[in-house]
Design a protein around this motif. Sequence first.
Motif, PDB file in Angstrom:
ATOM      1  N   ASP A  16       0.823  -1.218   0.000  1.00 55.65           N
ATOM      2  CA  ASP A  16       0.000   0.000   0.000  1.00 55.65           C
ATOM      3  C   ASP A  16       0.854   1.263   0.000  1.00 55.65           C
ATOM      4  N   THR A  17       1.859   1.322   0.867  1.00 60.15           N
ATOM      5  CA  THR A  17       2.679   2.533   0.939  1.00 60.15           C
ATOM      6  C   THR A  17       3.560   2.692  -0.288  1.00 60.15           C
ATOM      7  N   ALA A  18       3.924   1.602  -0.941  1.00 61.92           N
ATOM      8  CA  ALA A  18       4.766   1.682  -2.142  1.00 61.92           C
ATOM      9  C   ALA A  18       4.049   2.408  -3.279  1.00 61.92           C
ATOM     10  N   PHE A  19       2.720   2.398  -3.250  1.00 64.50           N
ATOM     11  CA  PHE A  19       1.955   3.056  -4.307  1.00 64.50           C
ATOM     12  C   PHE A  19       1.455   4.440  -3.907  1.00 64.50           C
ATOM     13  N   ASP A  20       1.832   4.916  -2.715  1.00 65.17           N
ATOM     14  CA  ASP A  20       1.578   6.306  -2.357  1.00 65.17           C
ATOM     15  C   ASP A  20       2.533   7.143  -3.207  1.00 65.17           C
ATOM     16  N   ALA A  21       2.017   8.096  -3.975  1.00 61.92           N
ATOM     17  CA  ALA A  21       2.822   8.824  -4.953  1.00 61.92           C
ATOM     18  C   ALA A  21       4.067   9.474  -4.347  1.00 61.92           C
ATOM     19  N   CYS A  22       3.914  10.188  -3.251  1.00 56.05           N
ATOM     20  CA  CYS A  22       5.059  10.884  -2.646  1.00 56.05           C
ATOM     21  C   CYS A  22       6.098   9.899  -2.117  1.00 56.05           C
ATOM     22  N   THR A  23       5.638   8.889  -1.421  1.00 51.31           N
ATOM     23  CA  THR A  23       6.552   7.869  -0.895  1.00 51.31           C
ATOM     24  C   THR A  23       7.257   7.161  -2.034  1.00 51.31           C
ATOM     25  N   ASN A  24       6.516   6.808  -3.059  1.00 56.19           N
ATOM     26  CA  ASN A  24       7.071   6.095  -4.197  1.00 56.19           C
ATOM     27  C   ASN A  24       8.185   6.895  -4.862  1.00 56.19           C
ATOM     28  N   ILE A  25       7.952   8.162  -5.112  1.00 54.51           N
ATOM     29  CA  ILE A  25       8.962   9.003  -5.762  1.00 54.51           C
ATOM     30  C   ILE A  25      10.168   9.194  -4.858  1.00 54.51           C
ATOM     31  N   GLU A  26       9.925   9.410  -3.565  1.00 55.98           N
ATOM     32  CA  GLU A  26      11.031   9.597  -2.624  1.00 55.98           C
ATOM     33  C   GLU A  26      11.923   8.352  -2.561  1.00 55.98           C
ATOM     34  N   VAL A  27      11.330   7.186  -2.438  1.00 54.37           N
ATOM     35  CA  VAL A  27      12.099   5.944  -2.348  1.00 54.37           C
ATOM     36  C   VAL A  27      12.785   5.640  -3.678  1.00 54.37           C
ATOM     37  N   GLY A  28      12.062   5.781  -4.782  1.00 52.56           N
ATOM     38  CA  GLY A  28      12.669   5.524  -6.086  1.00 52.56           C
ATOM     39  C   GLY A  28      13.854   6.438  -6.345  1.00 52.56           C
ATOM     40  N   ALA A  29      13.717   7.705  -6.012  1.00 52.66           N
ATOM     41  CA  ALA A  29      14.818   8.660  -6.190  1.00 52.66           C
ATOM     42  C   ALA A  29      16.001   8.298  -5.298  1.00 52.66           C
ATOM     43  N   ASP A  30      15.715   7.841  -4.091  1.00 51.08           N
ATOM     44  CA  ASP A  30      16.792   7.453  -3.184  1.00 51.08           C
ATOM     45  C   ASP A  30      17.541   6.231  -3.714  1.00 51.08           C
ATOM     46  N   ILE A  31      16.812   5.263  -4.225  1.00 54.61           N
ATOM     47  CA  ILE A  31      17.454   4.071  -4.787  1.00 54.61           C
ATOM     48  C   ILE A  31      18.345   4.474  -5.955  1.00 54.61           C
ATOM     49  N   PHE A  32      17.825   5.339  -6.833  1.00 48.85           N
ATOM     50  CA  PHE A  32      18.629   5.788  -7.973  1.00 48.85           C
ATOM     51  C   PHE A  32      19.861   6.550  -7.494  1.00 48.85           C
ATOM     52  N   ALA A  33      19.696   7.425  -6.509  1.00 49.39           N
ATOM     53  CA  ALA A  33      20.829   8.200  -5.986  1.00 49.39           C
ATOM     54  C   ALA A  33      21.890   7.283  -5.389  1.00 49.39           C
ATOM     55  N   GLN A  34      21.467   6.258  -4.657  1.00 44.19           N
ATOM     56  CA  GLN A  34      22.434   5.304  -4.108  1.00 44.19           C
ATOM     57  C   GLN A  34      23.207   4.616  -5.227  1.00 44.19           C
TER      58      GLN A  34
END
Length: 125
Positions: A16-34
Amino acid sequence: MQINKKNFPAYGLTIDTAFDACTNIEVGADIFAQCYHRATKQSPEKTHQEHLDDAASCYYSGNFSRGYQGEGRQNLSYVEKFNRAEKLPASTISESYDSLPESESSTPKAPTQTPTWDVFGDFAY
């Protein structure tokens, strides 16, 4: 963004939280940054564009090589698809980015049939 379920524990995500737009973008951006930071540390002699390409491969697959392999009907790699998008200038990605700790990697298992989200039917592990 596409977030592999193997990253859920490191970020405290649920389906459920993975599909929250803000959370999704924040986590995806963090993974890419790492991935970007790992790419710059692993190969500091490469250009910014090469680091972005390596980061795209890592974001897609968890490593710096799989994203360069062609797949699907057009035999395009994820990195090739990624490069069709407009890039940010190098100054936008800061080395001081405060990303969350990386999770332990695990190899996902290939589905037995095409997932419903794969509208083109060309995704492959």
